[in-house]
Enzyme design. Structure first.
Site, PDB file in Angstrom:
ATOM      1  N   GLU A  48       0.820  -1.201   0.000  1.00 36.38           N
ATOM      2  CA  GLU A  48       0.000   0.000   0.000  1.00 36.38           C
ATOM      3  C   GLU A  48       0.863   1.263   0.000  1.00 36.38           C
ATOM      4  O   GLU A  48       0.526   2.251  -0.657  1.00 36.38           O
ATOM      5  CB  GLU A  48      -0.959  -0.005   1.195  1.00 36.38           C
ATOM      6  CG  GLU A  48      -2.021  -1.092   1.142  1.00 36.38           C
ATOM      7  CD  GLU A  48      -2.971  -0.944  -0.047  1.00 36.38           C
ATOM      8  OE1 GLU A  48      -3.026   0.158  -0.644  1.00 36.38           O
ATOM      9  OE2 GLU A  48      -3.651  -1.920  -0.373  1.00 36.38           O
ATOM     10  N   TYR A 131      -6.783   6.230   3.784  1.00 38.46           N
ATOM     11  CA  TYR A 131      -6.928   5.144   2.818  1.00 38.46           C
ATOM     12  C   TYR A 131      -6.105   3.933   3.229  1.00 38.46           C
ATOM     13  O   TYR A 131      -6.606   2.797   3.245  1.00 38.46           O
ATOM     14  CB  TYR A 131      -6.513   5.590   1.407  1.00 38.46           C
ATOM     15  CG  TYR A 131      -6.342   4.383   0.509  1.00 38.46           C
ATOM     16  CD1 TYR A 131      -7.446   3.749  -0.030  1.00 38.46           C
ATOM     17  CD2 TYR A 131      -5.084   3.829   0.295  1.00 38.46           C
ATOM     18  CE1 TYR A 131      -7.311   2.591  -0.789  1.00 38.46           C
ATOM     19  CE2 TYR A 131      -4.932   2.681  -0.466  1.00 38.46           C
ATOM     20  CZ  TYR A 131      -6.045   2.073  -1.005  1.00 38.46           C
ATOM     21  OH  TYR A 131      -5.905   0.923  -1.727  1.00 38.46           O
ATOM     22  N   ASP A 149     -10.440   4.703  -2.932  1.00 41.33           N
ATOM     23  CA  ASP A 149      -9.384   5.367  -3.683  1.00 41.33           C
ATOM     24  C   ASP A 149     -10.006   6.047  -4.901  1.00 41.33           C
ATOM     25  O   ASP A 149     -11.236   6.076  -5.063  1.00 41.33           O
ATOM     26  CB  ASP A 149      -8.273   4.385  -4.071  1.00 41.33           C
ATOM     27  CG  ASP A 149      -8.712   3.380  -5.123  1.00 41.33           C
ATOM     28  OD1 ASP A 149      -9.916   3.310  -5.457  1.00 41.33           O
ATOM     29  OD2 ASP A 149      -7.843   2.634  -5.618  1.00 41.33           O
TER      30      ASP A 149
END
Length: 306
Positions: A48, A131, A149
């Site tokens: 990520e 996020y 996203d």
């Protein structure tokens, strides 16, 4: 499995067919290594960090090398900052590498080398924003939290609201809308992944491949594909920017195992010496580059034990 969910702002039922989306995802999903069931929460967290504003194709080889070399937070924390910056390579936005190193240090020290599962605790880690915290909770720990996203926002804007693009983000609104779409069973994390995959590979910003879309109902298609309001966004320029100059300077430092002279660094960018000086100053301020007592320059943490 119900597809009709709580109402949106205009009073319409918010709906995306969960069964059809999940069926499509089972067949069409990309075979990405961080989706392997044996991948750890730490390795998902690394992915990520790397995937922020960076295409999957560029992340794949660097992520694979990274998790082989440093499979745990403590292994990453034990590496020098310089080694971490070198391993980051040309992924761009190298401050992410520095923050990932800091994040690994905190997890190893304060969380017994285990990535937290709670969103609020994750938000307290260096470099972890809204996020990323929700993505780790969802994809690593299978929690039914909304993961939003750019791709997800676009799919919701088109399929639910009939708009070509999502407009300005609003964390509260976006999370509420995606939460309203999640199935109320244990498929919610997979639904989140499928929604993201649909936006990344089919419902793209430019040239959406609507003929491949698995959704039987799409408000944008029903409305005749109305164009986005206002002018199209211009692609972000890279050539000639300070970001490019920073990258050139870091390339020189990554290629050397010890600090280099200012003259060796200067040849990285001869086009605009004032821009080069500004880029170097910003790297020093960001803590990515350090100057030695004798005036040479090296990556942060050069000489630390690995």
């Amino acid at each position: 499995m119900a597809d009709i969910l709580p109402c949106g702002r205009r009073g319409r039922p918010m709906s995306i067919g969960a069964e059809e989306l999940l069926g499509w995802y089972a067949d069409a999903r990309r075979d990405l290594p961080w989706r392997d069931p044996d991948v750890t929460p730490w390795q998902i967290l690394v992915s990520e960090f790397m995937l922020q504003q960076t295409p999957v194709a560029r992340v794949l080889p660097i992520w694979s090398d990274w998790v082989t070399r440093w499979p745990t937070p403590s292994a990453t924390a034990a590496a020098s900052a310089a080694d971490v910056l070198r391993a980051w390579g040309k992924l761009g936005y190298p401050r992410r590498a520095k923050r990932l190193h800091e994040c690994a240090t905190v997890i190893a020290r304060d969380h017994a080398d285990v990535v937290p599962a709670d969103v609020d605790t994750l938000l307290g880690l260096p470099g972890v924003g809204g996020y990323t915290a929700r993505a780790v909770a969802c994809f690593a720990y299978r929690q039914p939290v909304p993961v939003v996203d750019t791709n997800v926002r676009r799919v919701v804007a088109r399929a639910v609201h009939g708009r070509a693009d999502a407009g300005a983000p609003s964390a509260r609104r976006d999370h509420a809308e995606v939460a309203a779409l999640l199935p109320d069973d244990d498929t919610a994390p997979q639904f989140s992944a499928a929604l993201m995959e649909l936006g990344a590979t089919v419902c793209t910003a430019r040239g959406p491949r609507c003929g491949l879309c698995p959704l039987r109902v799409c408000a944008w298609r029903t409305a005749g594909y109305p164009p986005a309001a206002g002018p199209a966004r211009r692609a972000q320029r890279y050539a000639g920017t300070d970001r490019q100059v920073r990258g050139r300077l870091l390339d020189v430092l990554r290629a050397n195992d010890s600090p280099v002279t200012r003259a060796e660094l200067d040849v990285a960018w001869l086009v605009d010496t004032a821009q080069r000086d500004r880029a170097l100053d910003s790297l020093l301020i960001d803590g990515l580059v350090e100057q030695t007592a004798d005036g040479r320059f090296g990556l942060a943490g050069e000489g630390e034990q690995t």
